[in-house]
Design a protein around this motif. Sequence first.
Motif, PDB file in Angstrom:
ATOM      1  N   VAL A  86       0.848  -1.197   0.000  1.00 19.80           N
ATOM      2  CA  VAL A  86       0.000   0.000   0.000  1.00 19.80           C
ATOM      3  C   VAL A  86       0.881   1.244   0.000  1.00 19.80           C
ATOM      4  O   VAL A  86       2.061   1.194   0.353  1.00 19.80           O
ATOM      5  CB  VAL A  86      -0.947   0.024   1.225  1.00 19.80           C
ATOM      6  CG1 VAL A  86      -1.908  -1.133   1.187  1.00 19.80           C
ATOM      7  CG2 VAL A  86      -0.149   0.009   2.520  1.00 19.80           C
ATOM      8  N   LYS A  87       0.283   2.354  -0.401  1.00 22.36           N
ATOM      9  CA  LYS A  87       0.985   3.633  -0.407  1.00 22.36           C
ATOM     10  C   LYS A  87       0.036   4.737   0.055  1.00 22.36           C
ATOM     11  O   LYS A  87      -1.177   4.657  -0.141  1.00 22.36           O
ATOM     12  CB  LYS A  87       1.534   3.950  -1.804  1.00 22.36           C
ATOM     13  CG  LYS A  87       0.479   4.005  -2.895  1.00 22.36           C
ATOM     14  CD  LYS A  87       1.119   4.273  -4.254  1.00 22.36           C
ATOM     15  CE  LYS A  87       0.058   4.298  -5.362  1.00 22.36           C
ATOM     16  NZ  LYS A  87       0.661   4.551  -6.686  1.00 22.36           N
ATOM     17  N   VAL A  98      -5.234   6.424   0.850  1.00 19.34           N
ATOM     18  CA  VAL A  98      -4.478   5.172   0.925  1.00 19.34           C
ATOM     19  C   VAL A  98      -4.896   4.312  -0.254  1.00 19.34           C
ATOM     20  O   VAL A  98      -6.082   4.049  -0.452  1.00 19.34           O
ATOM     21  CB  VAL A  98      -4.743   4.436   2.253  1.00 19.34           C
ATOM     22  CG1 VAL A  98      -3.928   3.153   2.327  1.00 19.34           C
ATOM     23  CG2 VAL A  98      -4.415   5.334   3.430  1.00 19.34           C
ATOM     24  N   SER A  99      -3.925   3.879  -1.061  1.00 19.63           N
ATOM     25  CA  SER A  99      -4.219   3.102  -2.259  1.00 19.63           C
ATOM     26  C   SER A  99      -3.309   1.885  -2.333  1.00 19.63           C
ATOM     27  O   SER A  99      -2.289   1.810  -1.633  1.00 19.63           O
ATOM     28  CB  SER A  99      -4.054   3.966  -3.518  1.00 19.63           C
ATOM     29  OG  SER A  99      -2.736   4.479  -3.601  1.00 19.63           O
ATOM     30  N   THR A 104      -2.530  -7.685  -5.688  1.00 24.13           N
ATOM     31  CA  THR A 104      -2.382  -8.997  -5.075  1.00 24.13           C
ATOM     32  C   THR A 104      -3.429  -9.158  -3.987  1.00 24.13           C
ATOM     33  O   THR A 104      -4.080  -8.197  -3.575  1.00 24.13           O
ATOM     34  CB  THR A 104      -0.970  -9.172  -4.467  1.00 24.13           C
ATOM     35  OG1 THR A 104      -0.757  -8.154  -3.477  1.00 24.13           O
ATOM     36  CG2 THR A 104       0.105  -9.064  -5.536  1.00 24.13           C
ATOM     37  N   ARG A 105      -3.583 -10.399  -3.542  1.00 21.53           N
ATOM     38  CA  ARG A 105      -4.554 -10.655  -2.483  1.00 21.53           C
ATOM     39  C   ARG A 105      -4.144  -9.971  -1.182  1.00 21.53           C
ATOM     40  O   ARG A 105      -4.986  -9.422  -0.465  1.00 21.53           O
ATOM     41  CB  ARG A 105      -4.689 -12.164  -2.265  1.00 21.53           C
ATOM     42  CG  ARG A 105      -5.655 -12.537  -1.151  1.00 21.53           C
ATOM     43  CD  ARG A 105      -5.806 -14.032  -1.018  1.00 21.53           C
ATOM     44  NE  ARG A 105      -6.429 -14.606  -2.196  1.00 21.53           N
ATOM     45  CZ  ARG A 105      -6.675 -15.908  -2.345  1.00 21.53           C
ATOM     46  NH1 ARG A 105      -6.343 -16.751  -1.375  1.00 21.53           N
ATOM     47  NH2 ARG A 105      -7.233 -16.363  -3.443  1.00 21.53           N
ATOM     48  N   ARG A 106      -2.865 -10.008  -0.861  1.00 19.20           N
ATOM     49  CA  ARG A 106      -2.407  -9.360   0.368  1.00 19.20           C
ATOM     50  C   ARG A 106      -2.599  -7.844   0.291  1.00 19.20           C
ATOM     51  O   ARG A 106      -2.963  -7.209   1.292  1.00 19.20           O
ATOM     52  CB  ARG A 106      -0.936  -9.696   0.612  1.00 19.20           C
ATOM     53  CG  ARG A 106      -0.356  -9.017   1.841  1.00 19.20           C
ATOM     54  CD  ARG A 106       1.061  -9.478   2.134  1.00 19.20           C
ATOM     55  NE  ARG A 106       1.679  -8.674   3.153  1.00 19.20           N
ATOM     56  CZ  ARG A 106       1.479  -8.813   4.460  1.00 19.20           C
ATOM     57  NH1 ARG A 106       0.672  -9.769   4.882  1.00 19.20           N
ATOM     58  NH2 ARG A 106       2.088  -8.030   5.328  1.00 19.20           N
ATOM     59  N   ALA A 107      -2.374  -7.262  -0.885  1.00 12.92           N
ATOM     60  CA  ALA A 107      -2.592  -5.819  -1.034  1.00 12.92           C
ATOM     61  C   ALA A 107      -4.054  -5.472  -0.817  1.00 12.92           C
ATOM     62  O   ALA A 107      -4.375  -4.442  -0.204  1.00 12.92           O
ATOM     63  CB  ALA A 107      -2.132  -5.363  -2.412  1.00 12.92           C
ATOM     64  N   MET A 110      -4.573  -5.565   2.978  1.00 14.76           N
ATOM     65  CA  MET A 110      -3.916  -4.470   3.688  1.00 14.76           C
ATOM     66  C   MET A 110      -4.545  -3.110   3.402  1.00 14.76           C
ATOM     67  O   MET A 110      -4.403  -2.179   4.195  1.00 14.76           O
ATOM     68  CB  MET A 110      -2.433  -4.413   3.316  1.00 14.76           C
ATOM     69  CG  MET A 110      -1.614  -5.631   3.696  1.00 14.76           C
ATOM     70  SD  MET A 110      -1.431  -5.850   5.483  1.00 14.76           S
ATOM     71  CE  MET A 110      -2.609  -7.170   5.785  1.00 14.76           C
ATOM     72  N   HIS A 111      -5.260  -2.996   2.275  1.00 16.94           N
ATOM     73  CA  HIS A 111      -5.784  -1.699   1.844  1.00 16.94           C
ATOM     74  C   HIS A 111      -6.741  -1.116   2.880  1.00 16.94           C
ATOM     75  O   HIS A 111      -6.546  -0.014   3.413  1.00 16.94           O
ATOM     76  CB  HIS A 111      -6.474  -1.855   0.488  1.00 16.94           C
ATOM     77  CG  HIS A 111      -6.876  -0.559  -0.132  1.00 16.94           C
ATOM     78  ND1 HIS A 111      -7.806  -0.479  -1.149  1.00 16.94           N
ATOM     79  CD2 HIS A 111      -6.495   0.717   0.121  1.00 16.94           C
ATOM     80  CE1 HIS A 111      -7.950   0.790  -1.484  1.00 16.94           C
ATOM     81  NE2 HIS A 111      -7.173   1.532  -0.723  1.00 16.94           N
ATOM     82  N   GLY A 112      -7.793  -1.840   3.195  1.00 17.74           N
ATOM     83  CA  GLY A 112      -8.777  -1.341   4.148  1.00 17.74           C
ATOM     84  C   GLY A 112      -8.227  -1.243   5.557  1.00 17.74           C
ATOM     85  O   GLY A 112      -8.593  -0.337   6.318  1.00 17.74           O
ATOM     86  N   LEU A 113      -7.331  -2.170   5.937  1.00 18.27           N
ATOM     87  CA  LEU A 113      -6.769  -2.161   7.282  1.00 18.27           C
ATOM     88  C   LEU A 113      -5.972  -0.894   7.548  1.00 18.27           C
ATOM     89  O   LEU A 113      -6.191  -0.201   8.551  1.00 18.27           O
ATOM     90  CB  LEU A 113      -5.891  -3.395   7.478  1.00 18.27           C
ATOM     91  CG  LEU A 113      -5.036  -3.422   8.752  1.00 18.27           C
ATOM     92  CD1 LEU A 113      -5.910  -3.450   9.992  1.00 18.27           C
ATOM     93  CD2 LEU A 113      -4.095  -4.615   8.732  1.00 18.27           C
TER      94      LEU A 113
END
Length: 226
Positions: A86-87, A98-99, A104-107, A110-113
Amino acid sequence: MASSLTSSFQTSNLRSLFLGERNRICISSVHADRVGFLRKTVVCKESRIGKQPIEVPSNVTITLDGQGLKVKGPLGELSQSYPREVKVERDESGILRVSKAMETRRANQMHGLFRTLTDNMVVGVSKGFEKKLQLIGVGYRATVEGKDLVLNLGFSHPVRMAIPDGIKVKVDDNTRITVSGYDKCAIGQFAASVRRWRPPEPYKGKGVKYADEIVRRKEGKAGKKK
């Protein structure tokens, strides 16, 4: 091995051609060397929480340094490091976004978290958070002595807990505890540690519970029928 596989495949082709001619259905045959699997690229959907912008109040200072973020406000200062999936960016109007940096599945996880963690940082240093607990039971009481929270929960000795830095604890009527501060994670962790000493039991409801917690009660054992 390869010859037996080819012969079996040819036998199945002849059988399918025979059945096709019998039922007047046109069946095309495919050579064994040309059989393969189609690969389809799965694109992860964007998180509904992660794509929401974060408004920054005027009394909050934001500092971006690569994959690190520092937030400073009237109540305190917090920092957070982000994974490479994420960035964090800030537009001209001062809104944080935050984008995902990759698909990927992990991205996607992690995005919403990390959007939620970033929003908690901004709200924490500007407005703060609080968590309320309640003591239920005869003789259960709590007091604040200096930088310690002292609990009487029916043990043979009082329970003494050190209050972490950045957290304020207030006790009302000896049974109502209010934990406040600017770090939501630290507040939730300390409140959970207090509750862990005597979780509410389901028969009489005695113990330490959150103020908005609903304890499901159980019926006690019935007496012997005469």
